[in-house]
Design a protein around this motif. Sequence first.
Motif, PDB file in Angstrom:
ATOM      1  N   UNK A  15      66.216  37.817  52.098  1.00 56.05           N
ATOM      2  CA  UNK A  15      67.999  37.449  52.145  1.00 56.05           C
ATOM      3  C   UNK A  15      68.291  36.859  53.028  1.00 56.05           C
ATOM      4  N   UNK A  16      69.583  36.083  52.911  1.00 52.87           N
ATOM      5  CA  UNK A  16      70.303  35.772  54.273  1.00 52.87           C
ATOM      6  C   UNK A  16      72.190  36.228  54.121  1.00 52.87           C
ATOM      7  N   UNK A  17      72.699  36.336  54.723  1.00 50.60           N
ATOM      8  CA  UNK A  17      74.397  36.692  55.406  1.00 50.60           C
ATOM      9  C   UNK A  17      74.762  36.186  56.349  1.00 50.60           C
ATOM     10  N   UNK A  18      75.470  35.748  55.957  1.00 51.98           N
ATOM     11  CA  UNK A  18      76.432  35.069  57.184  1.00 51.98           C
ATOM     12  C   UNK A  18      78.382  35.028  57.341  1.00 51.98           C
ATOM     13  N   UNK A  63      73.232  36.862  66.917  1.00 51.08           N
ATOM     14  CA  UNK A  63      75.127  36.858  66.978  1.00 51.08           C
ATOM     15  C   UNK A  63      75.540  35.438  67.462  1.00 51.08           C
ATOM     16  N   UNK A  64      74.932  34.806  67.909  1.00 51.14           N
ATOM     17  CA  UNK A  64      75.782  33.286  68.450  1.00 51.14           C
ATOM     18  C   UNK A  64      75.606  32.778  66.635  1.00 51.14           C
ATOM     19  N   UNK A  65      74.601  33.337  65.991  1.00 58.01           N
ATOM     20  CA  UNK A  65      74.855  31.663  64.572  1.00 58.01           C
ATOM     21  C   UNK A  65      75.342  32.826  63.952  1.00 58.01           C
ATOM     22  N   UNK A  66      76.122  34.201  63.943  1.00 55.88           N
ATOM     23  CA  UNK A  66      76.759  34.571  63.147  1.00 55.88           C
ATOM     24  C   UNK A  66      75.748  34.629  61.702  1.00 55.88           C
ATOM     25  N   UNK A  67      74.483  35.251  61.805  1.00 54.21           N
ATOM     26  CA  UNK A  67      73.885  35.235  60.861  1.00 54.21           C
ATOM     27  C   UNK A  67      72.599  36.260  60.835  1.00 54.21           C
ATOM     28  N   UNK A  68      72.494  36.816  59.460  1.00 51.06           N
ATOM     29  CA  UNK A  68      71.334  38.201  59.716  1.00 51.06           C
ATOM     30  C   UNK A  68      70.357  38.091  59.006  1.00 51.06           C
ATOM     31  N   UNK A  69      69.350  38.236  58.395  1.00 46.33           N
ATOM     32  CA  UNK A  69      68.356  38.344  57.229  1.00 46.33           C
ATOM     33  C   UNK A  69      67.787  39.522  56.982  1.00 46.33           C
ATOM     34  N   UNK A 104      73.259  44.231  50.041  1.00 53.76           N
ATOM     35  CA  UNK A 104      74.887  44.155  49.879  1.00 53.76           C
ATOM     36  C   UNK A 104      74.524  44.001  51.924  1.00 53.76           C
ATOM     37  N   UNK A 105      74.983  43.139  52.290  1.00 57.96           N
ATOM     38  CA  UNK A 105      75.661  42.773  54.205  1.00 57.96           C
ATOM     39  C   UNK A 105      76.591  43.375  53.927  1.00 57.96           C
ATOM     40  N   UNK A 106      77.275  44.290  54.806  1.00 58.14           N
ATOM     41  CA  UNK A 106      78.369  44.677  55.265  1.00 58.14           C
ATOM     42  C   UNK A 106      78.871  44.509  56.663  1.00 58.14           C
ATOM     43  N   UNK A 107      79.750  43.902  57.443  1.00 61.92           N
ATOM     44  CA  UNK A 107      79.956  43.535  58.481  1.00 61.92           C
ATOM     45  C   UNK A 107      81.119  44.792  59.311  1.00 61.92           C
ATOM     46  N   UNK A 108      80.840  45.355  60.072  1.00 63.17           N
ATOM     47  CA  UNK A 108      81.501  45.761  60.827  1.00 63.17           C
ATOM     48  C   UNK A 108      82.389  45.243  62.019  1.00 63.17           C
TER      49      UNK A 108
END
Lengths: 113, 111
Positions: B21-24, B65-71, B86-90
């Motif tokens: 699952x991907x998150x940007x 961090x450089x690509x602003x992406x999490x999996x 669900x992904x959530x950014x602080x």
Amino acid sequence: DAGVTQSPTHLIKTRGQQVTLRCSPKSGHDTVSWYQQALGQGPQFIFQYYEEEERQRGNFPDRFSGHQFPNYSSELNVNALLLGDSALYLCASSRRQVSEKLFFGSGTQLSVL
Amino acid sequence: KNEVEQSPQNLTAQEGEFITINCSYSVGISALHWLQQHPGGGIVSLFMLSSGKKKHGRLIATINIQEKHSSLHITASHPRDSAVYICAGMYSGGGADGLTFGKGTHLIIQP
């Protein structure tokens, strides 16, 4: 050790009424945040309380207000309820300025008729 | 504007498959959370990441961090993994909470 507890679990109100939801944070936590989650959507940040004061607020009208008590528990109040306020209301607790996983309550399902 | 985007929105897979699952997210994030929500509403926090990779059991979370992406990866998926993820950014300037959430990925693992 009890986690985050919320009450009530379910609530039915009619338009124009007022509602109060309650949250007790996990033991050792001093910060409480409230979120609204509409059906099929991700949660939306309402506000955060720390030291009995509102510290941060999301894009919600003044009809949404809150309170934090000396024991760190918190209330969310919604006045003049609208049909669109129907949602799952989630409370999360944490320790201020500590980056760690969040702990959520099971939520209060509010239905406005 | 702080934004968090997830993909896919829905995912159905067979038991045993490897799940991703991907998150940007937009610039300015200081940490990213992965959460699991089961029917009925309860949310469980899986990971909090600010860099690198974390692993817990069959779950692995990575962030670039450089690509602003999490999996979020699930190995050897099982029907009990069926849930909304669900992904959530602080974002910088916030406290421990005050997150911006993605809309979630509805995962179904079929036996």
